[in-house]
Scaffold this motif. Structure first.
Motif, PDB file in Angstrom:
ATOM      1  N   ASP A  82       7.119  -7.177   1.646  1.00  0.00           N
ATOM      2  CA  ASP A  82       6.748  -8.589   1.554  1.00  0.00           C
ATOM      3  C   ASP A  82       7.967  -9.493   1.427  1.00  0.00           C
ATOM      4  OD1 ASP A  82       4.391  -7.315   1.552  1.00  0.00           O
ATOM      5  OD2 ASP A  82       3.570  -8.242  -0.248  1.00  0.00           O
ATOM      6  N   THR A  83       8.908  -9.049   0.593  1.00  0.00           N
ATOM      7  CA  THR A  83      10.125  -9.838   0.397  1.00  0.00           C
ATOM      8  C   THR A  83      10.949  -9.861   1.682  1.00  0.00           C
ATOM      9  OG1 THR A  83      10.093  -8.789  -1.757  1.00  0.00           O
ATOM     10  CG2 THR A  83      11.934 -10.227  -1.287  1.00  0.00           C
ATOM     11  N   ILE A  84      11.080  -8.673   2.301  1.00  0.00           N
ATOM     12  CA  ILE A  84      11.878  -8.583   3.526  1.00  0.00           C
ATOM     13  C   ILE A  84      11.252  -9.432   4.626  1.00  0.00           C
ATOM     14  CG2 ILE A  84      12.633  -6.997   5.351  1.00  0.00           C
ATOM     15  CD1 ILE A  84      12.757  -4.812   3.166  1.00  0.00           C
ATOM     16  N   LEU A  85       9.935  -9.369   4.724  1.00  0.00           N
ATOM     17  CA  LEU A  85       9.264 -10.112   5.792  1.00  0.00           C
ATOM     18  C   LEU A  85       9.407 -11.626   5.601  1.00  0.00           C
ATOM     19  CD1 LEU A  85       7.505  -9.971   8.336  1.00  0.00           C
ATOM     20  CD2 LEU A  85       5.507 -10.082   6.861  1.00  0.00           C
ATOM     21  N   ARG A  86       9.276 -12.063   4.347  1.00  0.00           N
ATOM     22  CA  ARG A  86       9.417 -13.499   4.065  1.00  0.00           C
ATOM     23  C   ARG A  86      10.748 -14.025   4.577  1.00  0.00           C
ATOM     24  NH1 ARG A  86       7.327 -14.871  -2.064  1.00  0.00           N
ATOM     25  NH2 ARG A  86       5.426 -13.672  -1.877  1.00  0.00           N
ATOM     26  N   THR A  87      11.804 -13.251   4.325  1.00  0.00           N
ATOM     27  CA  THR A  87      13.122 -13.671   4.776  1.00  0.00           C
ATOM     28  C   THR A  87      13.231 -13.489   6.279  1.00  0.00           C
ATOM     29  OG1 THR A  87      13.694 -12.355   2.853  1.00  0.00           O
ATOM     30  CG2 THR A  87      15.452 -13.628   3.843  1.00  0.00           C
ATOM     31  N   GLY A  88      12.713 -12.364   6.779  1.00  0.00           N
ATOM     32  CA  GLY A  88      12.838 -12.044   8.194  1.00  0.00           C
ATOM     33  C   GLY A  88      12.172 -13.082   9.083  1.00  0.00           C
ATOM     34  N   LEU A  89      11.042 -13.594   8.644  1.00  0.00           N
ATOM     35  CA  LEU A  89      10.312 -14.558   9.461  1.00  0.00           C
ATOM     36  C   LEU A  89      11.013 -15.908   9.514  1.00  0.00           C
ATOM     37  CD1 LEU A  89       6.586 -13.895   8.494  1.00  0.00           C
ATOM     38  CD2 LEU A  89       7.652 -13.503  10.709  1.00  0.00           C
ATOM     39  N   ALA A  90      11.981 -16.084   8.620  1.00  0.00           N
ATOM     40  CA  ALA A  90      12.635 -17.387   8.551  1.00  0.00           C
ATOM     41  C   ALA A  90      13.661 -17.580   9.663  1.00  0.00           C
ATOM     42  CB  ALA A  90      13.298 -17.581   7.196  1.00  0.00           C
ATOM     43  N   ASP A  91      14.059 -16.509  10.350  1.00  0.00           N
ATOM     44  CA  ASP A  91      14.987 -16.758  11.453  1.00  0.00           C
ATOM     45  C   ASP A  91      14.647 -15.932  12.681  1.00  0.00           C
ATOM     46  OD1 ASP A  91      17.327 -14.566  11.915  1.00  0.00           O
ATOM     47  OD2 ASP A  91      16.573 -14.495   9.850  1.00  0.00           O
ATOM     48  N   ALA A  92      15.271 -16.325  13.773  1.00  0.00           N
ATOM     49  CA  ALA A  92      14.922 -15.775  15.079  1.00  0.00           C
ATOM     50  C   ALA A  92      15.310 -14.308  15.218  1.00  0.00           C
ATOM     51  CB  ALA A  92      15.587 -16.600  16.169  1.00  0.00           C
ATOM     52  N   ASN A  93      16.170 -13.816  14.329  1.00  0.00           N
ATOM     53  CA  ASN A  93      16.530 -12.406  14.400  1.00  0.00           C
ATOM     54  C   ASN A  93      15.507 -11.507  13.719  1.00  0.00           C
ATOM     55  OD1 ASN A  93      18.923 -12.779  15.794  1.00  0.00           O
ATOM     56  ND2 ASN A  93      20.001 -13.286  13.896  1.00  0.00           N
ATOM     57  N   GLY A  94      14.487 -12.124  13.182  1.00  0.00           N
ATOM     58  CA  GLY A  94      13.441 -11.363  12.501  1.00  0.00           C
ATOM     59  C   GLY A  94      12.498 -10.722  13.503  1.00  0.00           C
ATOM     60  N   PRO A  95      11.301 -10.407  13.068  1.00  0.00           N
ATOM     61  CA  PRO A  95      10.354  -9.741  13.954  1.00  0.00           C
ATOM     62  C   PRO A  95       9.770 -10.703  14.980  1.00  0.00           C
ATOM     63  CG  PRO A  95       9.310 -10.307  11.888  1.00  0.00           C
ATOM     64  CD  PRO A  95      10.755 -10.697  11.749  1.00  0.00           C
ATOM     65  N   ASP A  96       9.308 -10.157  16.096  1.00  0.00           N
ATOM     66  CA  ASP A  96       8.550 -10.965  17.046  1.00  0.00           C
ATOM     67  C   ASP A  96       7.080 -10.948  16.620  1.00  0.00           C
ATOM     68  OD1 ASP A  96      10.741 -11.432  19.026  1.00  0.00           O
ATOM     69  OD2 ASP A  96      10.704  -9.242  19.020  1.00  0.00           O
ATOM     70  N   VAL A  97       6.644  -9.726  16.284  1.00  0.00           N
ATOM     71  CA  VAL A  97       5.282  -9.545  15.795  1.00  0.00           C
ATOM     72  C   VAL A  97       5.416  -8.834  14.452  1.00  0.00           C
ATOM     73  CG1 VAL A  97       3.108  -8.324  16.195  1.00  0.00           C
ATOM     74  CG2 VAL A  97       4.290  -9.415  18.105  1.00  0.00           C
ATOM     75  N   ALA A  98       4.567  -9.213  13.481  1.00  0.00           N
ATOM     76  CA  ALA A  98       4.694  -8.587  12.171  1.00  0.00           C
ATOM     77  C   ALA A  98       3.337  -8.155  11.648  1.00  0.00           C
ATOM     78  CB  ALA A  98       5.339  -9.539  11.169  1.00  0.00           C
ATOM     79  N   GLN A  99       3.367  -7.016  10.996  1.00  0.00           N
ATOM     80  CA  GLN A  99       2.185  -6.536  10.298  1.00  0.00           C
ATOM     81  C   GLN A  99       2.054  -7.416   9.050  1.00  0.00           C
ATOM     82  OE1 GLN A  99       2.667  -2.361   9.603  1.00  0.00           O
ATOM     83  NE2 GLN A  99       0.504  -1.932   9.873  1.00  0.00           N
ATOM     84  N   LEU A 100       0.893  -8.039   8.890  1.00  0.00           N
ATOM     85  CA  LEU A 100       0.718  -8.974   7.779  1.00  0.00           C
ATOM     86  C   LEU A 100      -0.273  -8.409   6.781  1.00  0.00           C
ATOM     87  CD1 LEU A 100       0.150 -12.105  10.017  1.00  0.00           C
ATOM     88  CD2 LEU A 100       2.315 -11.392   8.996  1.00  0.00           C
ATOM     89  N   ARG A 101      -0.001  -8.634   5.522  1.00  0.00           N
ATOM     90  CA  ARG A 101      -0.973  -8.267   4.499  1.00  0.00           C
ATOM     91  C   ARG A 101      -2.165  -9.217   4.630  1.00  0.00           C
ATOM     92  NH1 ARG A 101       1.382  -3.681   1.819  1.00  0.00           N
ATOM     93  NH2 ARG A 101       3.563  -4.107   1.498  1.00  0.00           N
ATOM     94  N   SER A 102      -3.248  -8.845   4.008  1.00  0.00           N
ATOM     95  CA  SER A 102      -4.441  -9.669   4.195  1.00  0.00           C
ATOM     96  C   SER A 102      -4.702 -10.586   3.008  1.00  0.00           C
ATOM     97  CB  SER A 102      -5.644  -8.759   4.434  1.00  0.00           C
ATOM     98  OG  SER A 102      -5.693  -7.752   3.461  1.00  0.00           O
TER      99      SER A 102
END
Lengths: 311, 429
Positions: free
Chosen positions: B81-101
């Motif tokens: 969750d922490t990694i994804l929060r940061t990852g989604l903040a820039d273009a080098n992050g994921p294109d598609v992400a598994q999201l919690r519900s």
């Protein structure tokens, strides 16, 4: 001439010393600044804003502090966690440091095998608290753990219990496991301090006819006060910042019915299991914990230093 | 990092292609960079154990979409969750992400990190509303992900043990209690109940208590502000659940999640109340273990006459708002809403796909899904009261622990949950 030479020499010595001091301090200062001061200031700054996920929102001043202190159930968890940290500190002082002192005195009086026992008692130091926690939770497991199995084999069936599952035993178990790991610390410090007490003082006490007990309490212990002071402050900081061991023993909820809930876990839950404004609220909580630990440490240090005596 | 490397590939690739003449087939229409003929979509997730399965699943997509590579990048579940929060903040992050519900999705929605999918993925129209709830932003009601798995909750049992004691899967509450008594008399722990990992407590409370409060009907009234956690039906559901505590085994107070799993797989306990997700782990731990599932029959004084099957959406796949390959990423999640993905997902990962009309091959999963579709019940604290802080799920985990340990009454436990959510929950009459 001589005065001039001395002054010049002194001048040069000072100058060199200053440069050397700077050269030696700078790397440490840089690291300290980068990894201690900057995060601290950042946390304080972050705590002044409302956050939406990782997006910094509006300035709310001390709003997050108010939120953390008043929102149910945090408003009740904070005093409970403080109380548990306090009990943990008292318990650790009473058990870990007393046993540490006892071991130090024994090893000091009976130097045979001193090296060996020093190493043995300090060995758990080398293991990460997380691993210690997991090992002990396996040892204490009611279904598969060897501790209960042993108690049953020797006929102490009524003693076998879910040690980490009952609110009444969880915190004492935490104190004991923690002491098991760190008892080597105070032991080494006390051992060094005991070695520093001049022999003639003890001999004088013996000449005056003081018993071993009396010699310890009236001569040795007062001279150990500097060590006691250092250990007390370190124990206090350790006990109020504990996280890893409690987490391994009882998970992020702080064990059965929150019986082991401490400030560190509270911070963890606010930061990593919190909602949208997790960054703001956890930063505020972190600053409050820091202020508390720092403030009390300074006071403790002052009080204990006043009680020190010199031989 | 990855992007930079891809950038290098973009520059170098044409040269190599020119030299070796092994060019990939026609560039994808979605390609935005022009120079690059190969698009690599990074799909971030928290399932390290599923990497091989996702490779197989995405192979199907890659074969149908030349020029697109899909890479599953897993992170440690607890840090995701922490990694994804940061990852989604820039273009080098994921294109598609598994999201919690549900509630855990909300910080990402609030940060504007995700693309709303309502207009982009028409296939979502076929998904039931209760499933889409798992991928919805609570404030704007928009859907931000394609749900991938449904988890259901049952009592999982060891067939061999039940056969040995001549016990059939119970169909009434009384026959269930009689079965527990029989096992207990034979010195088999009837239920491997988890206690110290408190997140399992609301799961067990739903399994045994759902019929007492009444499932979706009661939830509807709660959401409308006509019923509360502190009202009789929900409070009584706690008592119903705790009523089974004498079958939880000796010293259940100290039983952890892994202890409970081991009790069940080692045959020391006959049943395990938990999620259908356990099946895969149980099968791995005990390949010889023959398992069955049953749903807890209505308890005395229940609000319904049928057994209820609690279930929820486990997570969804969403598109990062910052991805430079938005069109390709949307294409991929559109495929994730198709039966082709659903079937592959269910087969490779041994889970229930959230895609409508995809029946799992595994008979137990199929049984679970059929039962859930017939009598679905919500995972109330986790799914519907987790959009604010504190979440009902956290509150219930704490208070159910105190309640099960005899440190509070059912009323106090319910009050703890209600008092916590009252601070943020606004009913919609």
């Amino acid at each position: 001439m001589r005065r001039l030479a001395r002054r010049r020499g002194g001048y040069r010595a000072n100058r060199v010393a200053w440069r050397w001091i700077a050269a030696f301090c700078l790397p440490a200062l840089l690291l300290y600044g980068l990894f201690v001061v900057v995060p601290l200031v950042t946390a304080f700054y972050y705590g002044l804003f409302r956050w939406e996920g990782i997006r910094q929102g509006e300035f709310v001043g001390l709003g997050n502090y108010g939120e953390v202190l008043t929102r149910y159930p945090l408003s009740e968890e904070i005093p409970a966690a403080l109380w548990h940290n306090g009990l943990f500190f008292v318990g650790t002082m009473a058990i870990q440091n007393t046993v540490g002192l006892g071991l130090a005195v024994l090893l000091y009086r009976n130097p045979r095998g001193k090296r060996f026992f020093q190493t043995v008692f300090s060995l758990p130091y080398l293991i990460s608290p997380l691993i210690v926690g997991y090992i002990w939770s396996l040892l204490l497991s009611p279904s598969f753990g060897p501790v209960n199995f042993m108690l049953r084999t020797v006929g102490l069936d009524s003693w076998a219990r879910p040690w980490l599952g009952e609110p009444d035993t969880a915190l004492p178990v935490l104190i004991l496991v923690n002491a098991w790991q760190w008892v080597g610390g105070p032991m080494l410090i006390f051992l060094a301090a005991l070695g520093g007490i001049p022999r003639e003082l003890e001999e004088a006490a013996a000449m005056d006819g003081a018993s071993a007990f009396r010699t310890f309490w009236s001569v040795r212990f007062p001279l150990l006060m500097p060590a006691v002071g250092v250990i007390t402050v370190l124990t206090f900081i350790g006990c109020f910042n504990i996280f890893d061991l409690v987490y391994a023993l009882g998970g992020s909820d702080g064990g059965p019915g929150g019986a082991m809930d401490v400030l560190g876990l509270l911070y963890y839950r606010t930061a990593f299991e919190g909602g949208t404004n997790a960054i703001g609220e956890s930063s505020a909580l972190a600053i409050m914990i820091f202020a508390l630990v720092f403030g009390i440490s300074v006071v403790l240090e002052r009080v204990l230093r006043r009680r020190e005596v010199t031989p | 990092m990855l992007r930079t490397r891809r950038g290098v590939v973009a520059v170098v690739a044409p040269l190599i292609i020119g030299l070796t003449a092994c060019a990939p087939s026609a560039p994808d229409s979605a390609s935005s960079s022009g120079a690059a003929q190969q698009i690599t979509l990074d799909v971030w997730g928290w399932r390290q154990e599923d990497v091989a399965a996702y490779k197989k699943i995405f192979k199907i997509y890659e074969d149908a979409h030349p020029g697109v590579k899909v890479k599953y990048v897993p992170y440690k579940s607890t840090e995701y969750d922490t990694i994804l929060r940061t990852g989604l903040a820039d273009a080098n992050g994921p294109d598609v992400a598994q999201l919690r519900s549900y509630g855990l999705l909300q910080p990402l929605v609030a940060a504007g990190s995700l693309v709303p999918l309502g207009d982009e993925v028409k296939e979502l129209g076929a998904f039931p509303e209760t499933i889409l709830d798992g991928a919805r932003g609570v404030t704007d009601k928009k859907v931000y992900g394609v749900p991938f798995a449904i988890q259901t909750m049952h009592v999982i049992y060891n067939k061999a043990i039940l056969n040995k004691h001549g016990i059939a899967p119970p169909t009434t509450w009384d026959s269930m209690i009689a079965a527990f008594d029989k096992l207990k008399a034979a010195e088999v722990t009837p239920l491997a109940a988890t206690m110290t990992d408190t997140w399992m407590l609301p799961v067990q409370q739903e399994i045994f208590g759902a019929t007492t409060y009444g499932g979706h009907d009661y939830l509807k009234r709660m959401l409308a502000g006509q019923a509360k956690f502190t009202d009789r039906p929900w409070v009584d559901s706690l008592t119903t659940w705790k009523g089974t505590s004498k079958y939880w085994g000796p010293q259940f107070e100290g039983t952890s999640y892994t202890d409970a799993q081991a009790l069940f797989t080692s045959g020391k306990a006959a049943m395990f109340p938990g999620g259908i997700w356990e099946l895969a782990a149980f099968a791995k731990a005990g390949p010889e273990l023959e398992m069955g599932i049953f749903n807890v029959p209505p308890a005395p004084g229940a609000a319904v006459t049928e057994p209820l099957v609690p279930g929820f959406v486990d997570g969804s796949f969403g598109v990062s708002a910052k991805t430079p390959e938005k069109a390709a990423a949307l294409d991929l999640v559109r495929w994730m809403a198709s039966p082709e993905f659903g079937k592959a997902f269910s087969k490779e990962l041994r889970q229930i796909s959230a895609v409508p009309a995809v029946a799992p091959e595994d008979p137990l999963l199929a049984q679970a899904l059929t039962a859930y579709q017939a009598n679905p019940s919500p995972y109330v604290t986790y799914a519907y009261f987790s959009g604010g802080t504190p979440t009902a799920w956290d509150l219930a985990s704490e208070s159910l622990s105190k309640f099960a340990l005899g440190r509070s009454t059912a009323d106090q436990a319910a009050k703890h949950v209600q008092q916590g959510i009252d601070q943020w929950f606004k009913p919609t009459p």
